[in-house]
Design a protein around this motif. Structure first.
Motif, PDB file in Angstrom:
ATOM      1  N   ASN A 142      23.767  -9.110   8.907  1.00  0.00           N
ATOM      2  CA  ASN A 142      22.561  -9.634   8.294  1.00  0.00           C
ATOM      3  C   ASN A 142      22.383  -8.981   6.919  1.00  0.00           C
ATOM      4  OD1 ASN A 142      20.031 -10.535   7.633  1.00  0.00           O
ATOM      5  ND2 ASN A 142      19.035  -9.734   9.474  1.00  0.00           N
ATOM      6  N   LYS A 143      22.243  -9.799   5.868  1.00  0.00           N
ATOM      7  CA  LYS A 143      22.119  -9.292   4.500  1.00  0.00           C
ATOM      8  C   LYS A 143      20.855  -8.455   4.312  1.00  0.00           C
ATOM      9  CE  LYS A 143      25.071 -10.560   1.295  1.00  0.00           C
ATOM     10  NZ  LYS A 143      26.050  -9.617   0.850  1.00  0.00           N
ATOM     11  N   ASP A 144      19.765  -8.869   4.949  1.00  0.00           N
ATOM     12  CA  ASP A 144      18.501  -8.129   4.799  1.00  0.00           C
ATOM     13  C   ASP A 144      18.624  -6.727   5.392  1.00  0.00           C
ATOM     14  OD1 ASP A 144      17.285 -10.270   3.545  1.00  0.00           O
ATOM     15  OD2 ASP A 144      16.531 -11.109   5.437  1.00  0.00           O
ATOM     16  N   TYR A 145      19.323  -6.625   6.507  1.00  0.00           N
ATOM     17  CA  TYR A 145      19.506  -5.313   7.131  1.00  0.00           C
ATOM     18  C   TYR A 145      20.381  -4.417   6.251  1.00  0.00           C
ATOM     19  CZ  TYR A 145      20.454  -1.696  10.555  1.00  0.00           C
ATOM     20  OH  TYR A 145      20.555  -0.494  11.174  1.00  0.00           O
ATOM     21  N   GLN A 146      21.391  -5.008   5.630  1.00  0.00           N
ATOM     22  CA  GLN A 146      22.248  -4.228   4.734  1.00  0.00           C
ATOM     23  C   GLN A 146      21.436  -3.648   3.586  1.00  0.00           C
ATOM     24  OE1 GLN A 146      25.351  -6.810   3.370  1.00  0.00           O
ATOM     25  NE2 GLN A 146      26.438  -6.802   5.335  1.00  0.00           N
ATOM     26  N   GLU A 147      20.579  -4.473   3.010  1.00  0.00           N
ATOM     27  CA  GLU A 147      19.755  -4.006   1.891  1.00  0.00           C
ATOM     28  C   GLU A 147      18.788  -2.912   2.346  1.00  0.00           C
ATOM     29  OE1 GLU A 147      16.526  -5.769  -1.291  1.00  0.00           O
ATOM     30  OE2 GLU A 147      17.832  -7.158  -0.221  1.00  0.00           O
ATOM     31  N   LYS A 148      18.159  -3.129   3.473  1.00  0.00           N
ATOM     32  CA  LYS A 148      17.223  -2.126   4.004  1.00  0.00           C
ATOM     33  C   LYS A 148      17.933  -0.802   4.271  1.00  0.00           C
ATOM     34  CE  LYS A 148      14.335  -1.163   7.975  1.00  0.00           C
ATOM     35  NZ  LYS A 148      13.983  -1.533   9.317  1.00  0.00           N
ATOM     36  N   TYR A 149      19.104  -0.862   4.874  1.00  0.00           N
ATOM     37  CA  TYR A 149      19.870   0.352   5.182  1.00  0.00           C
ATOM     38  C   TYR A 149      20.280   1.086   3.903  1.00  0.00           C
ATOM     39  CZ  TYR A 149      23.319   3.353   7.448  1.00  0.00           C
ATOM     40  OH  TYR A 149      24.019   4.437   7.903  1.00  0.00           O
ATOM     41  N   ALA A 150      20.747   0.319   2.912  1.00  0.00           N
ATOM     42  CA  ALA A 150      21.170   0.930   1.650  1.00  0.00           C
ATOM     43  C   ALA A 150      19.992   1.574   0.943  1.00  0.00           C
ATOM     44  CB  ALA A 150      21.818  -0.119   0.759  1.00  0.00           C
ATOM     45  N   ARG A 151      18.835   0.952   0.985  1.00  0.00           N
ATOM     46  CA  ARG A 151      17.650   1.529   0.344  1.00  0.00           C
ATOM     47  C   ARG A 151      17.201   2.810   1.050  1.00  0.00           C
ATOM     48  NH1 ARG A 151      13.999  -1.696  -2.670  1.00  0.00           N
ATOM     49  NH2 ARG A 151      14.963  -3.631  -3.359  1.00  0.00           N
ATOM     50  N   GLU A 152      17.192   2.798   2.375  1.00  0.00           N
ATOM     51  CA  GLU A 152      16.702   3.959   3.125  1.00  0.00           C
ATOM     52  C   GLU A 152      17.700   5.107   3.139  1.00  0.00           C
ATOM     53  OE1 GLU A 152      15.713   2.561   6.991  1.00  0.00           O
ATOM     54  OE2 GLU A 152      13.936   1.472   6.309  1.00  0.00           O
ATOM     55  N   LYS A 153      18.948   4.799   3.328  1.00  0.00           N
ATOM     56  CA  LYS A 153      19.955   5.839   3.525  1.00  0.00           C
ATOM     57  C   LYS A 153      20.511   6.383   2.215  1.00  0.00           C
ATOM     58  CE  LYS A 153      22.710   7.948   6.492  1.00  0.00           C
ATOM     59  NZ  LYS A 153      22.269   8.846   7.487  1.00  0.00           N
ATOM     60  N   TYR A 154      20.777   5.502   1.274  1.00  0.00           N
ATOM     61  CA  TYR A 154      21.455   5.911   0.045  1.00  0.00           C
ATOM     62  C   TYR A 154      20.565   5.813  -1.189  1.00  0.00           C
ATOM     63  CZ  TYR A 154      25.476   5.685   3.069  1.00  0.00           C
ATOM     64  OH  TYR A 154      26.350   5.893   4.108  1.00  0.00           O
ATOM     65  N   TYR A 155      19.289   5.527  -1.000  1.00  0.00           N
ATOM     66  CA  TYR A 155      18.302   5.457  -2.088  1.00  0.00           C
ATOM     67  C   TYR A 155      18.736   4.485  -3.192  1.00  0.00           C
ATOM     68  CZ  TYR A 155      16.851   9.696   0.273  1.00  0.00           C
ATOM     69  OH  TYR A 155      16.478  10.610   1.210  1.00  0.00           O
ATOM     70  N   MET A 156      19.323   3.374  -2.822  1.00  0.00           N
ATOM     71  CA  MET A 156      19.716   2.361  -3.795  1.00  0.00           C
ATOM     72  C   MET A 156      18.494   1.547  -4.180  1.00  0.00           C
ATOM     73  SD  MET A 156      23.350   1.017  -2.470  1.00  0.00           S
ATOM     74  CE  MET A 156      24.781   2.032  -2.572  1.00  0.00           C
ATOM     75  N   LYS A 157      18.574   0.919  -5.362  1.00  0.00           N
ATOM     76  CA  LYS A 157      17.435   0.163  -5.868  1.00  0.00           C
ATOM     77  C   LYS A 157      17.929  -1.065  -6.619  1.00  0.00           C
ATOM     78  CE  LYS A 157      17.077   2.608 -10.227  1.00  0.00           C
ATOM     79  NZ  LYS A 157      16.843   1.589 -11.211  1.00  0.00           N
ATOM     80  N   ARG A 158      16.982  -1.951  -6.852  1.00  0.00           N
ATOM     81  CA  ARG A 158      17.268  -3.106  -7.698  1.00  0.00           C
ATOM     82  C   ARG A 158      17.140  -2.671  -9.154  1.00  0.00           C
ATOM     83  NH1 ARG A 158      13.669  -6.832  -4.010  1.00  0.00           N
ATOM     84  NH2 ARG A 158      15.212  -7.423  -2.469  1.00  0.00           N
ATOM     85  N   ASP A 159      17.607  -3.506 -10.053  1.00  0.00           N
ATOM     86  CA  ASP A 159      17.575  -3.160 -11.479  1.00  0.00           C
ATOM     87  C   ASP A 159      16.159  -2.977 -12.003  1.00  0.00           C
ATOM     88  OD1 ASP A 159      20.297  -3.153 -11.662  1.00  0.00           O
ATOM     89  OD2 ASP A 159      20.436  -5.278 -12.226  1.00  0.00           O
TER      90      ASP A 159
END
Length: 117
Positions: free
Chosen positions: A76-93
């Motif tokens: 699921n793409k939404d779960y991937q984004e959520k995981y990346a934001r929470e775990k690796y502190y990734m962000k949008r531009d």
């Protein structure tokens, strides 16, 4: 020979223990229980190791199930984004991330002393 006869008359158990079949049976039993490669003590050690390995197997099977469900979630793409934001502190531009770390800020439950009242 008379000494042995006097002993067996005084202690009848010696007559039984002096029998060659009993001696061979005792020797065989001691050999099988303690000295052989397939001894009882060796089996106890091997059974203990087997139980540890079975426990490890159950643990890893549980971990495999947990990881399999995590892999299913990653489809699921939404779960991937959520995981990346929470775990690796990734962000949008267009976003800014602020990480607030509270070291030692815990709420302590302080009760007043009964002596001070």
């Amino acid at each position: 020979m008379g000494y042995f006869k006097n002993l067996t008359d005084a202690y009848p158990i010696l007559k039984i223990l002096g029998n060659r079949y009993v001696i061979v049976l005792v020797f065989f039993t001691v050999w099988m229980l303690f000295l052989d490669n397939t001894s009882y003590l060796e089996h106890r050690i091997l059974n203990k190791q087997l139980n540890e390995l079975e426990d490890n197997k159950k643990y890893y099977e549980g971990e495999i199930k947990k990881d399999s469900s995590e892999i299913e979630n990653f489809k699921n793409k939404d779960y991937q984004e959520k995981y990346a934001r929470e775990k690796y502190y990734m962000k949008r531009d267009s976003e800014d991330i602020y990480i607030i770390d509270f070291d030692g800020d815990t709420i302590k439950d302080e009760k007043p002393d009964s002596k001070s009242l």
